[in-house]
Design a protein around this motif. Structure first.
Motif, PDB file in Angstrom:
ATOM      1  N   LEU A 179       0.843  -1.187   0.000  1.00 10.07           N
ATOM      2  CA  LEU A 179       0.000   0.000   0.000  1.00 10.07           C
ATOM      3  C   LEU A 179       0.878   1.237   0.000  1.00 10.07           C
ATOM      4  N   ARG A 180       0.319   2.367  -0.381  1.00 10.13           N
ATOM      5  CA  ARG A 180       0.991   3.664  -0.270  1.00 10.13           C
ATOM      6  C   ARG A 180       0.117   4.555   0.606  1.00 10.13           C
ATOM      7  N   THR A 181       0.734   5.234   1.552  1.00 10.12           N
ATOM      8  CA  THR A 181       0.016   6.208   2.355  1.00 10.12           C
ATOM      9  C   THR A 181       0.695   7.557   2.149  1.00 10.12           C
ATOM     10  N   ARG A 182      -0.108   8.619   2.168  1.00  9.04           N
ATOM     11  CA  ARG A 182       0.420   9.946   1.874  1.00  9.04           C
ATOM     12  C   ARG A 182       0.415  10.881   3.084  1.00  9.04           C
ATOM     13  N   ALA A 183      -0.052  10.379   4.215  1.00 11.51           N
ATOM     14  CA  ALA A 183      -0.109  11.190   5.437  1.00 11.51           C
ATOM     15  C   ALA A 183      -0.203  10.247   6.630  1.00 11.51           C
ATOM     16  N   GLU A 184       0.116  10.774   7.805  1.00  7.66           N
ATOM     17  CA  GLU A 184       0.044   9.957   9.020  1.00  7.66           C
ATOM     18  C   GLU A 184      -1.349   9.368   9.203  1.00  7.66           C
ATOM     19  N   GLU A 185      -2.397  10.136   8.926  1.00  4.47           N
ATOM     20  CA  GLU A 185      -3.764   9.637   9.101  1.00  4.47           C
ATOM     21  C   GLU A 185      -4.034   8.431   8.200  1.00  4.47           C
ATOM     22  N   GLU A 186      -3.466   8.396   7.017  1.00  4.75           N
ATOM     23  CA  GLU A 186      -3.647   7.242   6.131  1.00  4.75           C
ATOM     24  C   GLU A 186      -2.933   6.012   6.686  1.00  4.75           C
ATOM     25  N   THR A 187      -1.765   6.215   7.280  1.00  5.39           N
ATOM     26  CA  THR A 187      -1.061   5.094   7.911  1.00  5.39           C
ATOM     27  C   THR A 187      -1.869   4.583   9.093  1.00  5.39           C
ATOM     28  N   ARG A 188      -2.420   5.497   9.886  1.00  5.97           N
ATOM     29  CA  ARG A 188      -3.286   5.095  11.004  1.00  5.97           C
ATOM     30  C   ARG A 188      -4.517   4.346  10.499  1.00  5.97           C
ATOM     31  N   ALA A 189      -5.052   4.745   9.352  1.00  7.42           N
ATOM     32  CA  ALA A 189      -6.237   4.076   8.797  1.00  7.42           C
ATOM     33  C   ALA A 189      -5.945   2.612   8.469  1.00  7.42           C
ATOM     34  N   VAL A 190      -4.728   2.328   7.997  1.00  8.32           N
ATOM     35  CA  VAL A 190      -4.345   0.932   7.741  1.00  8.32           C
ATOM     36  C   VAL A 190      -4.357   0.165   9.060  1.00  8.32           C
ATOM     37  N   GLY A 191      -3.754   0.744  10.091  1.00 12.63           N
ATOM     38  CA  GLY A 191      -3.752   0.108  11.404  1.00 12.63           C
ATOM     39  C   GLY A 191      -5.157  -0.058  11.965  1.00 12.63           C
ATOM     40  N   ARG A 192      -5.997   0.967  11.789  1.00 11.61           N
ATOM     41  CA  ARG A 192      -7.371   0.917  12.296  1.00 11.61           C
ATOM     42  C   ARG A 192      -8.146  -0.235  11.644  1.00 11.61           C
ATOM     43  N   ALA A 193      -8.017  -0.367  10.318  1.00 13.78           N
ATOM     44  CA  ALA A 193      -8.695  -1.460   9.616  1.00 13.78           C
ATOM     45  C   ALA A 193      -8.205  -2.815  10.131  1.00 13.78           C
ATOM     46  N   ILE A 212       9.101 -16.915  13.594  1.00 18.40           N
ATOM     47  CA  ILE A 212       7.824 -17.157  14.273  1.00 18.40           C
ATOM     48  C   ILE A 212       6.704 -16.766  13.315  1.00 18.40           C
ATOM     49  N   ASP A 213       5.642 -17.505  13.324  1.00 15.92           N
ATOM     50  CA  ASP A 213       4.463 -17.195  12.518  1.00 15.92           C
ATOM     51  C   ASP A 213       3.922 -15.825  12.924  1.00 15.92           C
ATOM     52  N   HIS A 214       3.852 -14.900  11.948  1.00 17.64           N
ATOM     53  CA  HIS A 214       3.365 -13.558  12.243  1.00 17.64           C
ATOM     54  C   HIS A 214       2.971 -12.840  10.960  1.00 17.64           C
ATOM     55  N   LEU A 215       2.319 -11.711  11.128  1.00 14.42           N
ATOM     56  CA  LEU A 215       2.053 -10.808  10.018  1.00 14.42           C
ATOM     57  C   LEU A 215       3.175  -9.779  10.021  1.00 14.42           C
ATOM     58  N   ALA A 216       3.963  -9.741   8.955  1.00 21.54           N
ATOM     59  CA  ALA A 216       5.060  -8.787   8.836  1.00 21.54           C
ATOM     60  C   ALA A 216       4.539  -7.529   8.152  1.00 21.54           C
ATOM     61  N   VAL A 217       4.801  -6.383   8.766  1.00 21.11           N
ATOM     62  CA  VAL A 217       4.408  -5.096   8.200  1.00 21.11           C
ATOM     63  C   VAL A 217       5.654  -4.232   8.128  1.00 21.11           C
ATOM     64  N   GLU A 218       6.072  -3.918   6.920  1.00 18.41           N
ATOM     65  CA  GLU A 218       7.246  -3.078   6.739  1.00 18.41           C
ATOM     66  C   GLU A 218       6.809  -1.697   6.269  1.00 18.41           C
ATOM     67  N   LEU A 219       7.280  -0.679   6.970  1.00 16.85           N
ATOM     68  CA  LEU A 219       7.006   0.698   6.587  1.00 16.85           C
ATOM     69  C   LEU A 219       8.302   1.318   6.091  1.00 16.85           C
ATOM     70  N   ALA A 220       8.230   2.015   4.973  1.00 18.14           N
ATOM     71  CA  ALA A 220       9.431   2.602   4.387  1.00 18.14           C
ATOM     72  C   ALA A 220       9.084   3.939   3.749  1.00 18.14           C
ATOM     73  N   TYR A 221      10.072   4.805   3.666  1.00 18.02           N
ATOM     74  CA  TYR A 221       9.906   6.064   2.954  1.00 18.02           C
ATOM     75  C   TYR A 221       9.746   5.756   1.475  1.00 18.02           C
ATOM     76  N   ALA A 222       8.854   6.480   0.807  1.00 14.64           N
ATOM     77  CA  ALA A 222       8.575   6.180  -0.596  1.00 14.64           C
ATOM     78  C   ALA A 222       9.202   7.180  -1.563  1.00 14.64           C
ATOM     79  N   GLY A 223      10.033   8.096  -1.077  1.00 19.85           N
ATOM     80  CA  GLY A 223      10.729   9.018  -1.968  1.00 19.85           C
ATOM     81  C   GLY A 223      10.013  10.341  -2.185  1.00 19.85           C
ATOM     82  N   VAL A 224       8.754  10.431  -1.802  1.00 16.68           N
ATOM     83  CA  VAL A 224       7.975  11.659  -1.902  1.00 16.68           C
ATOM     84  C   VAL A 224       7.693  12.104  -0.470  1.00 16.68           C
ATOM     85  N   PRO A 225       7.799  13.401  -0.167  1.00 14.16           N
ATOM     86  CA  PRO A 225       7.547  13.839   1.210  1.00 14.16           C
ATOM     87  C   PRO A 225       6.218  13.303   1.753  1.00 14.16           C
ATOM     88  N   ASN A 226       6.268  12.769   2.959  1.00 15.80           N
ATOM     89  CA  ASN A 226       5.119  12.219   3.693  1.00 15.80           C
ATOM     90  C   ASN A 226       4.565  10.923   3.125  1.00 15.80           C
TER      91      ASN A 226
END
Length: 155
Positions: A5-19, A116-130
Motif C-alpha cells: 500500500l501507499r500512504t500519503r499522510a500519518e492519518e492514512e497510515t493510522r487508517a491501515v492500522g485501524r482497519a 515465528i508465525d506472524h504478520l510482517a508489516v514493513e514501513l518505508a519512505y517512498a521518496g515523496v515527502p510524507n
C-alpha cells in the motif's frame, strides 16, 4: 500472500492500522519493520483505535520495552525492541505477550531474530515527502486472511 500500500499522510497510515485492528480477534502477532520515523507507532495508534483503545494513549515503549492496553475488546500488547537485542531469557519472557490471548504488535521485530508465525508489516519512505510504502506479508493462512480483509476494506 503479500500486499503493498501507499500512504500519503500519518492519518492514512493510522487508517491501515485501524482497519487491521477492526479485524483481529486476539492471539495475533504483528511484526513491524522499518527505519526511525517511518510510521510504525502511527500504525500502532490506528490498530489501537480499531480495537477500541484511545489512540492518544499509545506511545512507543522504547524505554519500558512493553506496554499493555486493556481498554479495547481484546488486550493490546505493544513491544518496542529498538534498544534491545533480546537474549534467550528475554525472548522467553516476551513469548508470554506474543502467544497470549491479546494482540501483540512488536516494533523492530527483526531484533527478535527467531522465525515465528506472524504478520510482517514493513514501513518505508517512498521518496515523496510524507509518502510511505506499507508492505504486508503473511507467514501463514491465518495472516493471509487479514491481508485479504485489508484488500476489501481499504481503497
Amino acid at each position: 500472500m503479500e500486499l503493498e500500500l501507499r500512504t500519503r499522510a500519518e492519518e492514512e497510515t493510522r487508517a491501515v492500522g485501524r482497519a487491521l485492528g477492526q479485524m483481529v480477534a486476539g492471539g495475533e502477532l504483528i511484526g513491524l519493520y522499518g527505519p526511525l520515523g517511518a510510521g510504525k507507532t502511527s500504525l500502532v495508534r490506528g490498530l489501537a483505535e480499531g480495537l477500541g483503545v484511545p489512540p492518544e494513549r499509545v506511545r512507543s515503549p522504547s524505554f519500558t520495552m512493553a506496554v499493555t492496553y486493556r481498554e479495547g475488546r481484546v488486550p493490546l500488547h505493544h513491544i518496542d525492541l529498538f534498544r534491545l537485542v533480546p537474549s534467550p531469557l528475554d525472548r522467553l519472557a516476551l513469548r508470554e505477550y506474543m502467544f497470549g490471548d491479546g494482540v501483540c504488535i512488536v516494533e523492530w521485530f527483526d531484533h527478535f531474530a527467531e522465525p515465528i508465525d506472524h504478520l510482517a508489516v514493513e514501513l518505508a519512505y517512498a521518496g515523496v515527502p510524507n509518502e510511505r510504502r506499507v508492505s504486508l506479508r503473511a507467514s501463514s493462512a491465518r495472516y493471509a486472511r487479514l491481508i485479504e480483509g485489508l484488500r476489501s476494506r481499504l481503497p
